[in-house]
Design a protein around this motif. Structure first.
Motif, mmCIF file in Angstrom:
data_model
loop_
_atom_site.group_PDB
_atom_site.id
_atom_site.type_symbol
_atom_site.label_atom_id
_atom_site.label_comp_id
_atom_site.label_asym_id
_atom_site.label_seq_id
_atom_site.Cartn_x
_atom_site.Cartn_y
_atom_site.Cartn_z
ATOM 1 N N ASP A 96 0.794 -1.198 0.031
ATOM 2 C CA ASP A 96 -0.079 -0.172 -0.149
ATOM 3 C C ASP A 96 0.569 1.237 -0.004
ATOM 4 O O ASP A 96 0.442 2.293 -0.591
ATOM 5 C CB ASP A 96 -0.932 0.115 1.472
ATOM 6 N N HIS A 97 2.236 1.278 0.639
ATOM 7 C CA HIS A 97 2.846 2.357 0.571
ATOM 8 C C HIS A 97 3.782 2.530 -0.680
ATOM 9 O O HIS A 97 4.711 3.338 -0.689
ATOM 10 C CB HIS A 97 3.815 2.327 1.882
ATOM 11 N N HIS A 98 3.475 1.909 -1.530
ATOM 12 C CA HIS A 98 4.177 1.743 -2.968
ATOM 13 C C HIS A 98 5.618 1.106 -2.796
ATOM 14 O O HIS A 98 6.363 1.229 -3.616
ATOM 15 C CB HIS A 98 4.240 3.088 -3.482
ATOM 16 N N GLY A 99 5.966 0.557 -1.588
ATOM 17 C CA GLY A 99 7.208 -0.070 -1.370
ATOM 18 C C GLY A 99 7.121 -1.494 -2.124
ATOM 19 O O GLY A 99 5.700 -2.033 -1.745
ATOM 20 N N SER A 100 8.100 -2.330 -2.346
ATOM 21 C CA SER A 100 8.030 -3.302 -2.804
ATOM 22 C C SER A 100 8.938 -4.465 -2.001
ATOM 23 O O SER A 100 10.140 -4.196 -1.206
ATOM 24 C CB SER A 100 8.668 -3.518 -4.152
ATOM 25 N N HIS A 129 -3.077 -7.270 2.966
ATOM 26 C CA HIS A 129 -4.284 -6.440 2.962
ATOM 27 C C HIS A 129 -4.189 -5.102 2.160
ATOM 28 O O HIS A 129 -4.862 -4.483 1.603
ATOM 29 C CB HIS A 129 -4.707 -6.011 4.366
ATOM 30 N N GLY A 130 -2.989 -4.665 1.887
ATOM 31 C CA GLY A 130 -2.675 -3.442 0.977
ATOM 32 C C GLY A 130 -1.848 -3.930 -0.193
ATOM 33 O O GLY A 130 -1.305 -2.916 -0.833
ATOM 34 N N LEU A 131 -2.164 -5.162 -0.682
ATOM 35 C CA LEU A 131 -1.265 -5.380 -1.809
ATOM 36 C C LEU A 131 -1.844 -4.889 -3.149
ATOM 37 O O LEU A 131 -3.213 -4.746 -3.318
ATOM 38 C CB LEU A 131 -1.654 -7.033 -2.038
ATOM 39 N N ARG A 132 -0.967 -4.160 -3.978
ATOM 40 C CA ARG A 132 -1.319 -3.522 -4.981
ATOM 41 C C ARG A 132 -1.215 -4.335 -6.334
ATOM 42 O O ARG A 132 -1.635 -4.200 -7.515
ATOM 43 C CB ARG A 132 -0.466 -2.068 -4.983
ATOM 44 N N ARG A 133 0.141 -5.027 -6.337
ATOM 45 C CA ARG A 133 0.446 -5.591 -7.619
ATOM 46 C C ARG A 133 1.509 -6.885 -7.138
ATOM 47 O O ARG A 133 2.075 -6.753 -6.255
ATOM 48 C CB ARG A 133 1.215 -4.640 -8.457
ATOM 49 N N LEU A 134 1.363 -7.843 -7.997
ATOM 50 C CA LEU A 134 2.227 -8.921 -7.708
ATOM 51 C C LEU A 134 2.646 -9.674 -8.838
ATOM 52 O O LEU A 134 1.915 -9.827 -10.047
ATOM 53 C CB LEU A 134 1.168 -10.180 -7.152
ATOM 54 N N ALA A 180 -5.149 12.823 4.301
ATOM 55 C CA ALA A 180 -6.232 12.249 4.434
ATOM 56 C C ALA A 180 -5.971 10.727 4.724
ATOM 57 O O ALA A 180 -5.226 10.157 4.149
ATOM 58 C CB ALA A 180 -7.366 12.415 3.312
ATOM 59 N N LEU A 181 -7.136 9.996 5.504
ATOM 60 C CA LEU A 181 -6.824 8.600 5.538
ATOM 61 C C LEU A 181 -7.594 7.649 4.655
ATOM 62 O O LEU A 181 -7.053 6.658 4.491
ATOM 63 C CB LEU A 181 -7.552 8.257 6.787
ATOM 64 N N ASN A 200 -1.358 6.825 -2.159
ATOM 65 C CA ASN A 200 -1.066 5.503 -1.140
ATOM 66 C C ASN A 200 -2.495 5.106 -0.728
ATOM 67 O O ASN A 200 -2.597 4.434 0.233
ATOM 68 C CB ASN A 200 -0.285 5.674 0.030
ATOM 69 N N TYR A 201 -3.531 5.345 -1.474
ATOM 70 C CA TYR A 201 -4.872 5.358 -0.579
ATOM 71 C C TYR A 201 -5.323 3.860 -1.359
ATOM 72 O O TYR A 201 -4.802 3.571 -2.268
ATOM 73 C CB TYR A 201 -5.880 6.399 -1.146
ATOM 74 N N GLY A 202 -6.350 3.069 -0.510
ATOM 75 C CA GLY A 202 -6.614 1.915 -0.674
ATOM 76 C C GLY A 202 -8.171 1.769 -0.950
ATOM 77 O O GLY A 202 -8.658 0.431 -1.213
ATOM 78 N N GLY A 203 -8.868 2.994 -1.087
ATOM 79 C CA GLY A 203 -10.237 2.832 -1.268
ATOM 80 C C GLY A 203 -10.971 2.880 0.132
ATOM 81 O O GLY A 203 -10.489 2.862 1.122
ATOM 82 N N ALA A 204 -12.316 2.710 -0.380
ATOM 83 C CA ALA A 204 -13.270 2.639 1.166
ATOM 84 C C ALA A 204 -12.897 1.567 1.978
ATOM 85 O O ALA A 204 -12.773 0.503 1.623
ATOM 86 C CB ALA A 204 -14.738 2.553 0.651
ATOM 87 N N GLY A 205 -12.581 1.924 3.340
ATOM 88 C CA GLY A 205 -12.653 1.010 4.250
ATOM 89 C C GLY A 205 -10.984 0.561 4.414
ATOM 90 O O GLY A 205 -10.977 -0.316 5.441
ATOM 91 N N ARG A 206 -10.237 1.144 3.729
ATOM 92 C CA ARG A 206 -8.798 0.820 3.770
ATOM 93 C C ARG A 206 -7.880 2.252 3.929
ATOM 94 O O ARG A 206 -8.095 2.897 3.185
ATOM 95 C CB ARG A 206 -8.187 -0.019 2.752
ATOM 96 N N TYR A 207 -7.252 2.448 5.080
ATOM 97 C CA TYR A 207 -6.662 3.648 5.471
ATOM 98 C C TYR A 207 -5.273 3.750 4.881
ATOM 99 O O TYR A 207 -4.317 2.861 4.906
ATOM 100 C CB TYR A 207 -7.008 3.942 6.909
ATOM 101 N N ASN A 208 -5.012 5.101 4.847
ATOM 102 C CA ASN A 208 -3.762 5.406 4.352
ATOM 103 C C ASN A 208 -2.607 5.395 5.656
ATOM 104 O O ASN A 208 -2.665 6.622 6.358
ATOM 105 C CB ASN A 208 -3.909 6.719 3.387
ATOM 106 N N LEU A 209 -1.938 4.542 5.889
ATOM 107 C CA LEU A 209 -1.077 4.565 7.011
ATOM 108 C C LEU A 209 0.260 5.525 6.704
ATOM 109 O O LEU A 209 0.640 5.930 7.807
ATOM 110 C CB LEU A 209 -0.659 3.076 7.301
ATOM 111 N N LYS A 210 0.570 5.896 5.812
ATOM 112 C CA LYS A 210 1.496 6.973 5.310
ATOM 113 C C LYS A 210 0.837 8.260 6.060
ATOM 114 O O LYS A 210 1.599 9.123 6.863
ATOM 115 C CB LYS A 210 2.070 6.973 3.996
#
Length: 397
Positions: free
Chosen positions: A42-46, A89-94, A322-323, A331-341
């Protein structure tokens, strides 16, 4: 160059931990190659792992990638974070990358995701208070982590987690724990860089308003009528100090503000809604240092305190801290998933305010979210999977 396979199991992995079973075949003669399995979080780190078979035989090379709890399999590639169960839970790409094959080699990758068995019940992995004792008015904080929790960690109804604190007077306070990620910041030639550090974990925070021994219980509530689960318990001491500097409407005269101990409060300060020049992509205040938003915010707060100020108005704007916002934006994940950064950035701002004696008028919903510039990215927009057709409906639901 590398041959890249993007795997389609993001939603399945977010919903359930498990293992990827992979099988690689290619048409070249048996020869060594390098295979990298990589996930973007989710933080765009790999995080990644290298497989380096001495040779890929004609029958192919089979390997596995665990996508569950803490494991040494995954190593950070471009940051200082540590893999944990919460990264899925924050997986963006595999993806799987294959290096060192001869040009124009035909390659075939077979991939299957096998979910783990459903755990019997979540259990406590570890728990520790971050300070004990604390002085009156200071923050007491419990850090902890869980094993076997499959639910969305941002959904308090699904996790059922509660921290119950009982001060000396016996009036119990119930506190919602939250998922936390630490970050680190430093300046680089292009501006400010903020990257994750360490593993995700849960935190719960409490501000004592009385001295003496406080008892706490960390519980996981079950459904209605069912017995809950006690995860941890203990106590901590609160030493003499000063009441938290919270501001309230004076009960003696509602035209005035006062502190908890009855001291008159007169707000003097600035409207520092956000310390950047490009709200919703529009540059209009070109005097701030480029790409140094958190450093700039801290500098403005220090300048305000040095001038005798004691109050700011702070937004949680979608372009800075914003969260929750539309998935795929920053770094947002959509509704119900918060931006920890952004949660960490807000922590830094409020901690700086506390150190400098500055109070914050905290604005969690800014008006621009319902303007044409931002409504297309709003997570409640029906086009993004939400339930609102038009932004005006926000005020009716």
């Amino acid at each position: 160059g590398a041959l890249v396979f993007v795997l389609p199991y993001r939603d399945e992995i977010r919903a359930r931990p498990g293992t990827l079973h992979l099988h690689l075949r290619h048409a070249a003669a048996p020869a060594p190659c390098t295979i990298q399995v990589a996930v973007e979080s989710d933080h765009h780190g790999s995080f990644g792992h290298l497989h380096q078979p001495a040779a890929v035989p004609e029958a192919g090379f089979a390997f596995q990638a665990p996508l569950g709890g803490s494991t040494d399999y995954w190593q950070p590639l471009d940051h200082a974070a540590t893999w944990s169960a919460w990264e899925r839970h924050g997986l963006r790409r595999l993806e799987v990358k294959v290096f060192d094959l001869p040009p124009r080699t035909a390659v075939r990758l077979l991939a299957t995701f096998v979910p783990d068995p459903e755990p019997a019940a979540p259990s406590l992995a570890w728990a520790r208070p971050l300070a004990d004792p604390v002085a009156l008015g200071e923050r007491w904080e419990l850090a902890f982590d869980l094993d076997g929790l499959v639910a969305n960690p941002f959904d308090e109804t699904a996790t059922g987690l509660r921290l119950l604190v009982t001060p000396p007077d016996g009036r119990e306070a119930a506190i919602l724990p939250f998922l936390y990620q630490n970050f680190e910041t430093f300046l680089v030639p292009g501006g400010e860089k903020i990257r994750p550090k360490g593993a995700k974990q849960f935190r719960a925070r409490y501000r004592p308003t009385a001295t003496g021994t406080h008892h706490y219980r960390l519980v996981r509530e079950a459904g209605e009528g069912a017995a809950g689960q006690l995860l941890a318990s203990g106590s901590f001491e609160v030493l003499p100090g000063r009441l938290p500097p919270f501001i309230r409407i004076s009960p003696r005269n509602p035209r005035y503000f006062e502190t908890l101990d009855g001291r008159f409060f007169y707000p003097i300060g600035w409207n520092i809604a956000f310390p950047c020049d490009t709200p919703y992509g529009i540059a209009y205040l070109p005097y701030l240092p480029a790409g140094q938003s958190l450093a700039t915010m801290r500098k403005m707060l220090e300048d305000l305190a040095a001038s005798g100020g004691n109050c700011i108005r702070l937004w949680q704007s979608t372009w800075w801290n914003a969260l929750e916002w539309g998935e795929g934006v920053d770094n947002y994940g959509g509704a119900g998933r918060y931006n920890l950064k952004n949660a960490w950035i807000t922590d830094q701002v409020l901690d700086t305010c506390g150190r400098l004696g500055i109070h914050a008028l905290f604005t969690m919903q800014n008006h621009t979210r319902f303007f044409p510039q931002e409504w297309p990215q709003h997570p409640l927009n029906r086009r993004n999977g939400g339930f609102l057709r038009y932004s005006d409906e926000f005020w009716l639901e």
